[in-house]
Design a protein around this motif. Structure first.
Motif, PDB file in Angstrom:
ATOM      1  N   UNK A  40       0.857  -0.915   0.048  1.00 45.33           N
ATOM      2  CA  UNK A  40      -0.343  -0.182  -0.067  1.00 45.33           C
ATOM      3  C   UNK A  40       0.644   1.558  -0.117  1.00 45.33           C
ATOM      4  N   UNK A  41       0.358   2.342  -0.739  1.00 48.83           N
ATOM      5  CA  UNK A  41       1.420   3.523  -0.900  1.00 48.83           C
ATOM      6  C   UNK A  41       0.424   4.361  -1.168  1.00 48.83           C
ATOM      7  N   UNK A  42       0.274   5.429  -0.278  1.00 47.15           N
ATOM      8  CA  UNK A  42       0.209   6.532  -0.314  1.00 47.15           C
ATOM      9  C   UNK A  42       0.895   7.941   0.624  1.00 47.15           C
ATOM     10  N   UNK A  43       2.056   8.102  -0.250  1.00 48.68           N
ATOM     11  CA  UNK A  43       2.773   8.985   0.941  1.00 48.68           C
ATOM     12  C   UNK A  43       2.953  10.356  -0.021  1.00 48.68           C
ATOM     13  N   UNK A  44       1.771  10.584  -1.327  1.00 47.02           N
ATOM     14  CA  UNK A  44       1.782  11.933  -2.121  1.00 47.02           C
ATOM     15  C   UNK A  44       0.793  11.538  -2.372  1.00 47.02           C
ATOM     16  N   UNK A  45       0.516  11.796  -3.853  1.00 47.47           N
ATOM     17  CA  UNK A  45      -0.905  11.796  -4.762  1.00 47.47           C
ATOM     18  C   UNK A  45      -0.685  10.934  -4.753  1.00 47.47           C
ATOM     19  N   UNK A  46      -0.572   9.769  -5.149  1.00 45.41           N
ATOM     20  CA  UNK A  46      -1.099   7.946  -5.780  1.00 45.41           C
ATOM     21  C   UNK A  46      -1.433   7.187  -4.837  1.00 45.41           C
ATOM     22  N   UNK A  47      -2.900   6.760  -5.052  1.00 49.22           N
ATOM     23  CA  UNK A  47      -3.008   5.859  -4.016  1.00 49.22           C
ATOM     24  C   UNK A  47      -2.654   4.768  -5.081  1.00 49.22           C
ATOM     25  N   UNK A  48      -2.368   3.796  -4.420  1.00 48.17           N
ATOM     26  CA  UNK A  48      -1.388   2.444  -4.974  1.00 48.17           C
ATOM     27  C   UNK A  48      -1.540   1.602  -3.882  1.00 48.17           C
ATOM     28  N   UNK A  49      -2.162   0.421  -4.304  1.00 42.41           N
ATOM     29  CA  UNK A  49      -2.070  -1.847  -4.097  1.00 42.41           C
ATOM     30  C   UNK A  49      -1.577  -2.028  -5.086  1.00 42.41           C
ATOM     31  N   UNK A  50      -0.575  -3.051  -4.653  1.00 42.50           N
ATOM     32  CA  UNK A  50       0.036  -4.190  -4.963  1.00 42.50           C
ATOM     33  C   UNK A  50       0.098  -4.818  -4.312  1.00 42.50           C
ATOM     34  N   UNK A  51       0.079  -6.281  -5.416  1.00 42.33           N
ATOM     35  CA  UNK A  51       0.142  -7.923  -5.064  1.00 42.33           C
ATOM     36  C   UNK A  51       1.096  -8.429  -5.890  1.00 42.33           C
ATOM     37  N   UNK A  52       2.423  -8.122  -4.602  1.00 43.02           N
ATOM     38  CA  UNK A  52       3.404  -9.148  -5.860  1.00 43.02           C
ATOM     39  C   UNK A  52       4.639 -10.150  -4.829  1.00 43.02           C
ATOM     40  N   UNK A  53       5.077 -11.562  -5.656  1.00 36.22           N
ATOM     41  CA  UNK A  53       4.927 -12.637  -5.345  1.00 36.22           C
ATOM     42  C   UNK A  53       6.835 -12.841  -5.323  1.00 36.22           C
TER      43      UNK A  53
END
Length: 367
Positions: free
Chosen positions: A17-30
């Motif tokens: 989960x990434x929300x440090x600035x002006x992009x809201x982001x989520x990802x799944x990585x293996x």
């Protein structure tokens, strides 16, 4: 303490989960074996901030709240994952706009507690630093040039959590300088792409803009004076026509690229002195790494030094959650992780031993 036993389970699947600035982001990585980005969802807020010519922290935080749950759900759907398939939750805990950081990190804490999963508090800058290991199977050590809206640094990357800052900006970061230049010339937000577009139609040799600090030893950089010199030229020629704007943008972009390339050559020499038996590799990361002129200059500097040049794909240069998930995997592979009591941090330097050239305050070191 909740943790993943990496001796029994080599392949980890992490929600980032990434929300440090002006992009809201989520990802799944293996990973770490068979590295796979299974989903990487990014929702930009550019439209919400256009009228203000830059990111408004309060608006950014509210926007994260409105969409984050849906973004996380979409990331899980695209990855074809249920919660039982997720081994841990990784989230940016800083540095960044504190309102946004709080939204993402507290959401991650809530998910980790409800689902009984480990939580990995990720330094946003470490996400950028380790991305090349996800995309290019890069071994340690390597030289990192981190260039973004808030940071411009050369770092030695010896291992996960083992960073040494070799040089940094003493005033504006590169991305900040691009944004301020765009605003000065009446170009739209975001400034970096706007300046690059105008520079493509300009004459970089028309104006003699300075290359700050190039005559000084070390790797520290300065971009505020370059921006001031550009403003002085623009004031002299007011009102300026479109071609003059293009020429100013071209001159500004060329000066930045020259400074970064010259500092990169010196940084590669320092890397060779520290690691004489290791191949020289430069990794460039951060949003400014998407600038074509800067990439070209850095590549030329690496070729002249006999060094490998590594730049992640454009989508992974700007803020994203895949890099946060991957940093979580790297941290988990080192052993037990329990950061449930970790607070969100507006400032969090990768190298916490070198001190700050900009001083510090209640929020921590100003990197």
């Amino acid at each position: 303490m909740t943790f993943v036993n990496t001796n029994e389970k080599k392949r980890l699947t992490v929600l980032g989960i990434e929300t440090s600035c002006d992009e809201t982001a989520a990802a799944v990585v293996s990973g770490p074996d068979g590295k796979t980005i299974r989903s990487n969802i990014i929702r930009s807020q550019i439209e919400a901030h256009l009228a203000f010519g830059g990111v408004v922290p309060e608006i950014a935080a509210r926007a994260h709240i409105e969409v984050l749950d849906d973004i996380i759900s979409q990331a899980l759907r695209d990855a074809e994952c249920d919660w039982e398939d997720i081994d841990a939750i990784a989230a940016t805990a800083g540095p960044g706009l504190i309102g946004g950081v709080i939204v993402g990190f507290m959401t991650a804490k809530a998910i980790a507690m409800a689902a009984g999963k480990p939580l990995v508090a990720v330094n946003h800058l470490e996400g950028h630093a380790l991305t090349a290991r996800l995309t290019d199977d890069l071994d340690f050590p390597f030289l990192l040039l981190l260039v973004s809206g808030g940071h411009s640094q050369f770092l030695l990357v010896r291992g996960v959590g083992d960073y040494e800052r070799l040089g940094t900006t003493i005033d504006d970061a590169v991305g900040e300088a691009f944004d301020k230049t765009a605003k000065l010339l009446g170009l739209p937000y975001p400034g970096g792409p706007a300046v690059e577009q105008m520079a493509g139609r300009g004459d970089a040799g028309r104006f003699a803009l300075p290359r700050p600090l190039l005559d000084r030893p070390g790797l520290d950089m300065s971009f505020a004076g370059l921006k001031t010199a550009l403003r002085t030229q623009a004031k002299k020629l007011e009102p300026i026509d479109e071609q003059t704007v293009c020429d100013l943008c071209a001159g500004f972009q060329s000066a930045v690229a020259n400074v970064l390339a010259a500092r990169t050559s010196r940084a590669l020499d320092m890397f060779a002195d520290r690691f004489p038996d290791q191949p020289k590799t430069l990794v460039v990361a951060g949003g400014v790494a998407a600038n074509g002129e800067i990439r070209k200059s850095l590549l030329q500097a690496c070729e002249a030094a006999g060094a490998r040049f590594v730049a992640p794909p454009m989508k992974l240069c700007t803020d994203n959650a895949a890099m946060i998930a991957w940093a979580g995997i790297e941290r988990l592979a080192m052993g037990p992780v329990d950061h449930m009591d970790m607070p969100p941090r507006p400032r969090w330097p990768l190298d916490e031993t070198s001190g700050s050239v900009l001083g510090s305050g209640k929020k921590g070191a100003k990197v």
